[in-house]
Design a protein around this motif. Sequence first.
Motif, PDB file in Angstrom:
ATOM      1  N   HIS A  38      14.765   7.517  59.262  1.00 52.16           N
ATOM      2  CA  HIS A  38      15.949   6.782  59.499  1.00 52.16           C
ATOM      3  C   HIS A  38      16.762   5.908  58.336  1.00 52.16           C
ATOM      4  O   HIS A  38      18.018   5.667  58.398  1.00 52.16           O
ATOM      5  CB  HIS A  38      15.810   5.727  60.604  1.00 52.16           C
ATOM      6  CG  HIS A  38      15.484   6.382  62.017  1.00 52.16           C
ATOM      7  ND1 HIS A  38      16.488   6.806  62.586  1.00 52.16           N
ATOM      8  CD2 HIS A  38      14.361   6.884  62.568  1.00 52.16           C
ATOM      9  CE1 HIS A  38      15.929   7.630  63.809  1.00 52.16           C
ATOM     10  NE2 HIS A  38      14.689   7.415  63.638  1.00 52.16           N
ATOM     11  N   MET A  39      15.900   5.621  57.353  1.00 49.52           N
ATOM     12  CA  MET A  39      16.488   5.169  56.262  1.00 49.52           C
ATOM     13  C   MET A  39      17.680   5.602  55.583  1.00 49.52           C
ATOM     14  O   MET A  39      18.449   5.037  54.741  1.00 49.52           O
ATOM     15  CB  MET A  39      15.463   4.693  54.993  1.00 49.52           C
ATOM     16  CG  MET A  39      14.561   3.556  55.531  1.00 49.52           C
ATOM     17  SD  MET A  39      15.368   2.002  55.727  1.00 49.52           S
ATOM     18  CE  MET A  39      16.251   1.757  54.419  1.00 49.52           C
ATOM     19  N   GLY A  93       3.749   6.525  62.056  1.00 46.87           N
ATOM     20  CA  GLY A  93       3.854   5.889  60.819  1.00 46.87           C
ATOM     21  C   GLY A  93       5.189   5.100  60.943  1.00 46.87           C
ATOM     22  O   GLY A  93       6.097   5.132  61.839  1.00 46.87           O
ATOM     23  N   VAL A  94       5.472   4.539  59.747  1.00 50.23           N
ATOM     24  CA  VAL A  94       6.832   3.966  59.678  1.00 50.23           C
ATOM     25  C   VAL A  94       7.989   5.097  59.786  1.00 50.23           C
ATOM     26  O   VAL A  94       7.826   6.255  59.168  1.00 50.23           O
ATOM     27  CB  VAL A  94       6.988   3.138  58.325  1.00 50.23           C
ATOM     28  CG1 VAL A  94       8.422   2.532  58.305  1.00 50.23           C
ATOM     29  CG2 VAL A  94       6.081   2.100  58.246  1.00 50.23           C
ATOM     30  N   HIS A  95       8.901   4.876  60.656  1.00 51.49           N
ATOM     31  CA  HIS A  95       9.920   5.790  60.812  1.00 51.49           C
ATOM     32  C   HIS A  95      10.943   5.959  59.789  1.00 51.49           C
ATOM     33  O   HIS A  95      12.368   5.693  59.902  1.00 51.49           O
ATOM     34  CB  HIS A  95      10.628   5.708  62.108  1.00 51.49           C
ATOM     35  CG  HIS A  95       9.915   5.738  63.384  1.00 51.49           C
ATOM     36  ND1 HIS A  95      10.227   5.952  64.529  1.00 51.49           N
ATOM     37  CD2 HIS A  95       8.343   5.560  63.589  1.00 51.49           C
ATOM     38  CE1 HIS A  95       9.269   5.866  65.431  1.00 51.49           C
ATOM     39  NE2 HIS A  95       8.342   5.906  64.849  1.00 51.49           N
ATOM     40  N   MET A  96      10.643   6.265  58.497  1.00 46.59           N
ATOM     41  CA  MET A  96      11.359   6.271  57.286  1.00 46.59           C
ATOM     42  C   MET A  96      12.506   7.080  57.311  1.00 46.59           C
ATOM     43  O   MET A  96      13.469   6.772  56.333  1.00 46.59           O
ATOM     44  CB  MET A  96      10.334   6.433  56.044  1.00 46.59           C
ATOM     45  CG  MET A  96       9.975   5.077  55.516  1.00 46.59           C
ATOM     46  SD  MET A  96       8.874   5.436  53.788  1.00 46.59           S
ATOM     47  CE  MET A  96       7.306   5.490  54.541  1.00 46.59           C
ATOM     48  N   ASN A 101       5.102   8.736  66.541  1.00 46.57           N
ATOM     49  CA  ASN A 101       4.816   7.350  66.318  1.00 46.57           C
ATOM     50  C   ASN A 101       3.650   7.382  65.361  1.00 46.57           C
ATOM     51  O   ASN A 101       2.763   6.330  65.636  1.00 46.57           O
ATOM     52  CB  ASN A 101       4.664   6.619  67.601  1.00 46.57           C
ATOM     53  CG  ASN A 101       5.942   6.150  68.174  1.00 46.57           C
ATOM     54  OD1 ASN A 101       7.106   6.016  67.511  1.00 46.57           O
ATOM     55  ND2 ASN A 101       5.927   5.405  69.222  1.00 46.57           N
ATOM     56  N   PHE A 112      10.025  13.316  55.702  1.00 40.85           N
ATOM     57  CA  PHE A 112       9.973  11.934  56.721  1.00 40.85           C
ATOM     58  C   PHE A 112      10.061  12.494  57.928  1.00 40.85           C
ATOM     59  O   PHE A 112      10.865  13.284  58.256  1.00 40.85           O
ATOM     60  CB  PHE A 112      11.093  11.160  56.159  1.00 40.85           C
ATOM     61  CG  PHE A 112      10.844  10.544  54.771  1.00 40.85           C
ATOM     62  CD1 PHE A 112       9.894   9.662  54.532  1.00 40.85           C
ATOM     63  CD2 PHE A 112      11.665  11.058  53.684  1.00 40.85           C
ATOM     64  CE1 PHE A 112       9.927   8.906  53.164  1.00 40.85           C
ATOM     65  CE2 PHE A 112      11.674  10.630  52.361  1.00 40.85           C
ATOM     66  CZ  PHE A 112      10.719   9.448  52.206  1.00 40.85           C
TER      67      PHE A 112
END
Lengths: 487, 487
Positions: free
Chosen positions: B221-222, B216-219, B214, B206
Amino acid sequence: MRFNTLYFQASRRFLTSLAVPKRLPFGVLTGKDVGFFENVVGKANVRTQELDDFNKDWMNWYKGQSKCVLFPSSSEEVSAILKHCHDNKLAVVPQSGNTGLVGGSVPVYDEVILNLRRLNKNYSFDSSSGILQCDAGFILEELDDRLRTEGFMMPLDLGAKGSCLIGGNISTCAGGIRLLRYGNLHANILGLRVVLPDAKGSVVDFGSPLQKDNSGVHMHHMFVGSEGQLGVITGASILSPPAPTSVISAMIGVQSFAGCCAVLRDARRFLGEILSSFEVMDAATMQCLEENEQLHNVLTSSPNFSLLIETSGSEAEHDEAKVQCFLEYLMENEMATDGVLAANKQESAFMWKLRETAPLSITKDGYVYKFDVSLPLNHFYELSDAVKERCGDKVHRVVTYGHMGDGNSHLNITTKEPSFEVENLLYPFVFDWVVAHGGSISAEHGIGQMKRDYASAGKSECIGDLARSMKKVFDPQGILSPYKMIM
Amino acid sequence: MRFNTLYFQASRRFLTSLAVPKRLPFGVLTGKDVGFFENVVGKANVRTQELDDFNKDWMNWYKGQSKCVLFPSSSEEVSAILKHCHDNKLAVVPQSGNTGLVGGSVPVYDEVILNLRRLNKNYSFDSSSGILQCDAGFILEELDDRLRTEGFMMPLDLGAKGSCLIGGNISTCAGGIRLLRYGNLHANILGLRVVLPDAKGSVVDFGSPLQKDNSGVHMHHMFVGSEGQLGVITGASILSPPAPTSVISAMIGVQSFAGCCAVLRDARRFLGEILSSFEVMDAATMQCLEENEQLHNVLTSSPNFSLLIETSGSEAEHDEAKVQCFLEYLMENEMATDGVLAANKQESAFMWKLRETAPLSITKDGYVYKFDVSLPLNHFYELSDAVKERCGDKVHRVVTYGHMGDGNSHLNITTKEPSFEVENLLYPFVFDWVVAHGGSISAEHGIGQMKRDYASAGKSECIGDLARSMKKVFDPQGILSPYKMIM
């Protein structure tokens, strides 16, 4: 006028030529829907005519066919709208300042446009913590101006600051010229109010207006950079840094890109905590500024690279000494062909004018193929050479400028007229090259419509599936900003 | 030995008295499973005896009953393990340095322990960008030491640095003493390699080792701060700041907490970009240090609050001038009772010894009820007064120290013996009070087992449902670290 309708359509076809997605089976807006929306936001805030400014992006690259723009002024209004759209499976595109460069904030087909510029009522700032809480519809510059009166500043700054909205900045994880110093928005966004397009139109506060909060999954970060795919940001808690009292700019000429890397390394060493920008413009950028804008470099050595360096600090005397010492070091060690230290605000402003006019100056060549890529520094400028070699005299100019301190190159290829041949030479060549060299095909501009077909390049196989599953959690009907980042 | 078994069990019962979750219907480890694991990681790296050090946390507050600890050394091994656990519905608890304070890194029942300390092979650092790429099993201090040889540093520092692992730091979003300056880990984590407990044991990258991406979704950080609920972090790309060449410490005495707030405001103004720590210790902290550790305050005025301030910069002369000017301003304006500027590293080390010994010193009172909360500064110290009023002479000491610059208070209530009465006075009173005053019940320590029952306090209603849905995406069988943050 450079872009007429025909031209516009042609350029749009170019940029999405690989796969124009079909309209999905969303609902079609009816008079009943419009009536509902009028009840929610008031008749004056539902627009169904003269929608061009909202259907088109500002570059005139993309044009949707929405029949309706809504201007809600509160999270509750956004909630009622999204609940209705969920129930009726109406597709929606959230729109902030509409200053993006990838077609993310305009509809592709007939999506309802949810324009957020009236969402600018709530504002509060705590000067003891530096935490700003505000609605998502404030203009970035307006927030910055307000904070400066209290000795603080917004943690980001970009060319569009006079018209972009903070909600759009957050949902695109906007970068800009001082990311080097203040970090990207993940560093500064502490919490978000988000409205979800679910059966309740849920209004959810993710995170909190606190600098530290480890009391659950940090879900607000999912919305930073996801381009409105997962929910509509209506408010934010933002950590604002103290504003500097001393800002110094300098331009430095360097002959080789390896030399630029050496200057960056030493800038970090000499300028340390006050280094706030490290921008590069190559000789082609300067030529373009001279020819198209009659703007002349402040450097007289005609270097291959002009580096614009800025410091931001709290004590002018110290900062000046550091910059002076750094420039002397560069000269003594023959690391620069020449250098100019801005003597005052006017000289500084002129240096920044060169950098900020670069994007405009290239458009005057005729047509521009724009790239916004991240690359490890050892490959940063090789890309330009690779493109020059590939395109030869089929293109007018290959121009590179960008945020070198962040590894972010803005590569621009100009032609007199749009050309299928050049397009085919560049796409997907540039994207493939960038991925092969460990870079990202979008550093700060995002995916939107423009890079939809390339977004998975170089990524782990299951990333796309995970993103789609995540979208399903937040946007069960898939109505938010379809045909874009998450497909 | 303060904690015997009986004592230990009692304290554990206290802290989870509200709702001890039942064991869920996970599989039970068999010899066949152990054989499989031995094939994957080698017999020497599967431990089935003498597991106390892994089943217990270091405070001796929690104890699980795992029968098996695994020591994988690569993402591939972690993948094979998680795939097997997925297929056989075996619960797993990832464990890094096991230095947490909320029981997050030990099993609750018989979860397989996935200890990540052997995951420390890959290390690479790019000094042009400051980006470190490394496996998740490196000790924080070891990484910091390595980076310092190249003029960089880790962007976080905390008491447990000699034994905590970077993967654990990331999954708990560890804070520490310099967050004020370098931001929380969301500011510095650029990418993560994560192994998912799904049908494939997917190994997913990820984000990326780039400062801006930038695409895609900055996954990634989840996974920062989700305490191992969603996947197992096996590697990270981390932005490392340049190490300072000048570090200055000072202790300042202040009589009122409002006065401390004024000093913080002016510290930001005078010290600007070099301010790196702003810690507070109240008079009770100092008394405890004197009585239990024979450590005496460097301040002679016996102030109600001792502020430990640190600057980190790149030019000693400038930094000294700034600090001097700041201290003079405080004295001239009678904002401090007295102040001491550390004259050398030894004096500085002693000031930090006071601060870092505080957590240990309080344990010598007998029993400690520890809180780690975030509060807006206007309520920061009111909590201490509220607790004193509520508990009166039923407690021995109410001690507050913490990262005031981040709004993070470590409130500690000590008693001679564990007491149900005091426990009932404190829980959930403190949590309710904090939520009612706009704070967070966990600033940096996390949720783990300790705060599981309070994690939803003050949050939007659907946050829990969303977190559970997200967990389902990444961990379809719910086998990762059950009975903790996401229930």
